[in-house]
Write a protein that holds these residues in place. Structure first.
Motif: not given
Length: 98
Positions: A50-75
């Motif tokens: 019911g509450g509104s949220v910001d949303s972004i493109s799948i390309k940006t989301s996946l890129h940001d996720c990969m950058m976040w995952l890169a901080m961890f040696p094993r995922a």
């Protein structure tokens, strides 16, 4: 194939979290809306429980996720329904995002 509506990760040892909501290109079925609590109104505004949220493109989301995952040696990816639903949708998004 349905769109990804959210990309989220958590580092179990630290509790550090990553989460984005993703702009959809196909309508979310009423059945899926009931299960995930995510909908898009007639004005293109994404709502979570019911509450509104910001949303972004799948390309940006996946890129940001990969950058976040890169901080961890094993995922490791874990999903409740991964083999039959989540992972095929994720692989499709990765293959179709340039």
């Amino acid at each position: 194939m349905p769109d990804i509506t959210q990309v989220a990760d958590v580092h179990l040892k630290t509790g550090f979290k990553f989460s984005t909501y993703v702009k959809t290109t196909v309508p979310i079925s009423s059945e899926a809306q009931k299960v995930i609590g995510i909908s898009v109104d007639d004005h293109g505004i994404m709502r979570v429980n019911g509450g509104s949220v910001d949303s972004i493109s799948i390309k940006t989301s996946l890129h940001d996720c990969m950058m976040w995952l890169a901080m961890f040696p094993r995922a490791m990816f874990v999903a409740h329904n991964g083999r039959r639903f989540d992972f095929p949708v994720l692989v499709s998004a990765l293959l179709n995002t340039h």
